[in-house]
Design a protein around this motif. Structure first.
Motif, short mmCIF file in Angstrom:
data_model
loop_
_atom_site.label_atom_id
_atom_site.label_comp_id
_atom_site.label_asym_id
_atom_site.label_seq_id
_atom_site.Cartn_x
_atom_site.Cartn_y
_atom_site.Cartn_z
N ALA A 135 0.82 -1.22 0.00
CA ALA A 135 0.00 0.00 0.00
C ALA A 135 0.85 1.25 0.00
O ALA A 135 0.43 2.29 -0.54
CB ALA A 135 -0.93 0.00 1.22
N ASP A 136 2.05 1.21 0.60
CA ASP A 136 2.96 2.35 0.61
C ASP A 136 3.80 2.44 -0.66
O ASP A 136 4.19 3.52 -1.09
CB ASP A 136 3.90 2.28 1.82
N ARG A 137 4.07 1.30 -1.26
CA ARG A 137 5.02 1.25 -2.38
C ARG A 137 4.34 1.35 -3.74
O ARG A 137 4.91 1.95 -4.67
CB ARG A 137 5.81 -0.07 -2.29
N TYR A 138 3.13 0.80 -3.88
CA TYR A 138 2.49 0.72 -5.19
C TYR A 138 1.21 1.56 -5.25
O TYR A 138 0.78 2.14 -4.25
CB TYR A 138 2.18 -0.75 -5.55
N ASN A 139 0.60 1.59 -6.43
CA ASN A 139 -0.62 2.37 -6.66
C ASN A 139 -1.80 1.71 -5.93
O ASN A 139 -2.23 0.62 -6.31
CB ASN A 139 -0.91 2.44 -8.17
N ARG A 140 -2.29 2.37 -4.88
CA ARG A 140 -3.39 1.79 -4.10
C ARG A 140 -4.65 1.62 -4.93
O ARG A 140 -5.40 0.66 -4.75
CB ARG A 140 -3.68 2.70 -2.90
N TYR A 141 -4.89 2.53 -5.83
CA TYR A 141 -6.06 2.49 -6.71
C TYR A 141 -6.07 1.20 -7.52
O TYR A 141 -7.07 0.48 -7.58
CB TYR A 141 -6.02 3.73 -7.60
N THR A 142 -4.94 0.89 -8.14
CA THR A 142 -4.83 -0.33 -8.95
C THR A 142 -4.88 -1.57 -8.07
O THR A 142 -5.51 -2.58 -8.41
CB THR A 142 -3.52 -0.31 -9.75
N LEU A 143 -4.23 -1.50 -6.92
CA LEU A 143 -4.19 -2.64 -6.01
C LEU A 143 -5.59 -3.03 -5.55
O LEU A 143 -5.94 -4.22 -5.50
CB LEU A 143 -3.32 -2.30 -4.80
N ILE A 144 -6.43 -2.04 -5.26
CA ILE A 144 -7.79 -2.33 -4.81
C ILE A 144 -8.61 -2.96 -5.93
O ILE A 144 -9.41 -3.87 -5.69
CB ILE A 144 -8.46 -1.05 -4.28
N LYS A 145 -8.43 -2.49 -7.15
CA LYS A 145 -9.16 -3.10 -8.27
C LYS A 145 -8.80 -4.58 -8.41
O LYS A 145 -9.68 -5.42 -8.66
CB LYS A 145 -8.85 -2.34 -9.57
N ILE A 146 -7.54 -4.90 -8.24
CA ILE A 146 -7.11 -6.30 -8.34
C ILE A 146 -7.74 -7.14 -7.23
O ILE A 146 -8.23 -8.26 -7.47
CB ILE A 146 -5.57 -6.38 -8.28
N THR A 147 -7.73 -6.62 -6.00
CA THR A 147 -8.29 -7.39 -4.89
C THR A 147 -9.80 -7.60 -5.04
O THR A 147 -10.33 -8.65 -4.66
CB THR A 147 -8.00 -6.70 -3.54
N GLN A 148 -10.50 -6.61 -5.61
CA GLN A 148 -11.94 -6.76 -5.79
C GLN A 148 -12.26 -7.82 -6.84
O GLN A 148 -13.19 -8.62 -6.67
CB GLN A 148 -12.57 -5.43 -6.20
N ILE A 149 -11.49 -7.86 -7.91
CA ILE A 149 -11.73 -8.87 -8.95
C ILE A 149 -11.44 -10.26 -8.43
O ILE A 149 -12.22 -11.21 -8.65
CB ILE A 149 -10.86 -8.56 -10.19
N THR A 150 -10.34 -10.42 -7.70
CA THR A 150 -10.02 -11.75 -7.16
C THR A 150 -11.01 -12.18 -6.09
O THR A 150 -11.34 -13.38 -5.97
CB THR A 150 -8.59 -11.76 -6.60
N SER A 151 -11.52 -11.23 -5.30
CA SER A 151 -12.54 -11.57 -4.31
C SER A 151 -13.82 -12.03 -5.00
O SER A 151 -14.51 -12.95 -4.52
CB SER A 151 -12.84 -10.35 -3.43
N MET A 152 -14.15 -11.40 -6.11
CA MET A 152 -15.33 -11.80 -6.87
C MET A 152 -15.20 -13.23 -7.37
O MET A 152 -16.14 -14.03 -7.28
CB MET A 152 -15.52 -10.84 -8.05
N VAL A 153 -14.02 -13.57 -7.87
CA VAL A 153 -13.78 -14.93 -8.34
C VAL A 153 -13.91 -15.93 -7.20
O VAL A 153 -14.51 -17.01 -7.36
CB VAL A 153 -12.37 -15.03 -8.98
N GLN A 154 -13.39 -15.59 -6.02
CA GLN A 154 -13.49 -16.48 -4.86
C GLN A 154 -14.94 -16.76 -4.51
O GLN A 154 -15.33 -17.91 -4.24
CB GLN A 154 -12.76 -15.86 -3.67
N SER A 155 -15.78 -15.72 -4.52
CA SER A 155 -17.20 -15.89 -4.17
C SER A 155 -17.94 -16.73 -5.21
O SER A 155 -18.80 -17.55 -4.85
CB SER A 155 -17.87 -14.52 -4.03
N VAL A 156 -17.62 -16.52 -6.47
CA VAL A 156 -18.26 -17.31 -7.53
C VAL A 156 -17.92 -18.78 -7.40
O VAL A 156 -18.79 -19.67 -7.52
CB VAL A 156 -17.86 -16.77 -8.92
N LEU A 157 -16.64 -19.09 -7.15
CA LEU A 157 -16.23 -20.48 -6.95
C LEU A 157 -16.95 -21.11 -5.76
O LEU A 157 -17.42 -22.26 -5.85
CB LEU A 157 -14.71 -20.56 -6.74
#
Length: 415
Positions: A75-97
């Motif tokens: 969160a300190d080193r990389y783009n938080r905006y992009t990081l959150i988008k990635i986590t939301q997509i992967t969380s969506m995949v987890q719920s679908v599975l």
């Protein structure tokens, strides 16, 4: 002309970016509570064991303990905006599975635990970035405490409504539908991020290794005792008190002779207290001594848990469940505000990572402990002990919490 900022309670909503952030998170958190309620109920109906309830919660939360500091570094080193988008997509995949496995009848306790572990890893990177992003979306730094309180208020409202609706859907359609609705809710966060107008991200230039930045987070907190004591207190409460929710399904089914809907109602009443409490915190004027509020909230939570454990009358017990809900909410919300307000900007992600480690590291261990103890002495006696411990912890930290002095911020890179 009407301006949101004129109203103390909602002044952070003057920022369009923060309003988008809050709206997206509110929808997502609603779905998250539906899934959490469904997961623990499915595990309990499969095993009829309070111990396995603790294991299920441990499986989701403990990976967040392991990865929370790397998540803070990210969160300190990389783009938080992009990081959150990635986590939301992967969380969506987890719920679908999870939904597909439950609907097709291929889910087992071990499969649910594995997917919970995956979600815990995702959350370890999502939460520090999401908390730190609030600084980037509020209109003024003075609005930060209000913004954090409103964010917690939406989470508490989701805790109020999500489990109740989840109980209804569980009874009518099954857990799979709850998981699908949670998957859909992550889309709200993605849409809100896409609609924001944020300053162009400038990559952080650093020659430091990740492990060095990892260590700096702990060093910084060691040189900031005001923050360190808040983290220590939250860790104790997270280990020994907050896991009381592990045995709530036992109260629903055994103590109150209910079903999935009863479990949902208990969670909802704790949510009522949390919502009222967060709105109260959001309305506090800047400069309010939140450490004193944390002390009295901790005392109140302990007394409420003691009473909840002893009353078998459902309406009376729900009154104390609501008070306990407020106390539980106050632990993280006030600690979050104090830590974020006092942390140096360049250390904020790592400081939040340590704070979250105090929660995600201790709560899953506490859930295992609560489940194991409950198997031996029963759920009411376990919650009674947790209430007594809450009061004791508040008294241990009373001298620190009742001080009115402000935390002195050290340099970001202490020697």
């Amino acid at each position: 002309m009407f301006k949101v900022s004129q109203f103390n309670l909602f002044r952070a909503l003057a920022s369009r970016n923060y309003t988008l952030y809050l709206t997206g998170r509110a929808v997502s958190q609603f779905g998250t509570w539906m899934q959490r309620t469904a997961v623990v109920w499915v595990v309990y109906t499969m095993t009829h064991s309070a111990f396995w309830l603790g294991v299920a919660i441990f499986a989701e939360q403990f990976p967040s303990f392991i990865f929370s500091i790397p998540g803070g570094v990210a969160a300190d080193r990389y783009n938080r905006y992009t990081l959150i988008k990635i986590t939301q997509i992967t969380s969506m995949v987890q719920s679908v599975l999870l939904a597909l496995l439950v609907i097709t009848g291929h889910a087992s306790v071990w499969v649910i635990l594995l997917l919970s572990i995956i979600l815990g890893i995702i959350n370890a990177f999502d939460v520090p970035a999401r908390q730190a992003l609030i600084h980037d979306v509020v209109a003024s730094p003075d609005d930060l405490p209000n913004a954090l309180s409103l964010s917690t208020a939406t989470a508490s409202l989701a805790q109020l409504l999500g489990p109740a609706l989840s109980g209804i859907i569980l009874s009518a359609y099954g857990a799979g539908v709850c998981f699908l609705l949670n998957a859909a809710s992550f889309g709200a966060v993605i849409v809100s991020l896409l609609l924001m107008n944020l300053t162009l991200y400038q990559p952080k230039k650093t020659d430091k290794k990740v492990i060095t930045e990892f260590a700096e987070g702990f060093t910084y907190i060691r040189h900031t005792p005001g923050i360190g004591l808040i983290v220590a207190m939250l860790a104790l409460v997270s280990l020994l008190v907050l896991p009381y929710n592990t045995v709530l399904p036992v109260f629903a089914k055994v103590v109150f002779k209910g079903d999935a809907s009863t479990f949902g109602y208990i969670n909802s009443f704790t949510g009522v207290g949390a919502v009222i409490g967060t709105m109260f915190l959001a309305s506090r004027k800047p400069g309010t001594n939140l450490k004193k509020t944390l002390f009295f909230s901790s005392l109140l939570m302990g007394i409420a848990l003691i009473c909840f454990s002893q009353f078998k009358n459902f309406p009376v017990a729900m009154f104390f469940a609501a008070i306990a809900g407020y106390g539980s909410m106050a632990q993280f919300t006030i600690s979050n505000i104090l830590v974020q307000s006092d942390a140096a900007p360049e250390m904020r992600g790592r400081t939040m990572g340590v704070l979250l480690m105090a929660i995600f590291g201790m709560m899953p261990l506490g859930s295992l402990l609560t489940g194991a103890v409950s198997e031996r002495i029963g759920a009411p006696a376990t919650v009674l002990a947790q209430g007594i411990i809450a009061v004791t912890i508040a008294l241990i930290f009373v001298k620190f919490l009742m001080r009115s002095d402000h935390v002195k911020k050290p340099e970001a890179n202490p020697d």
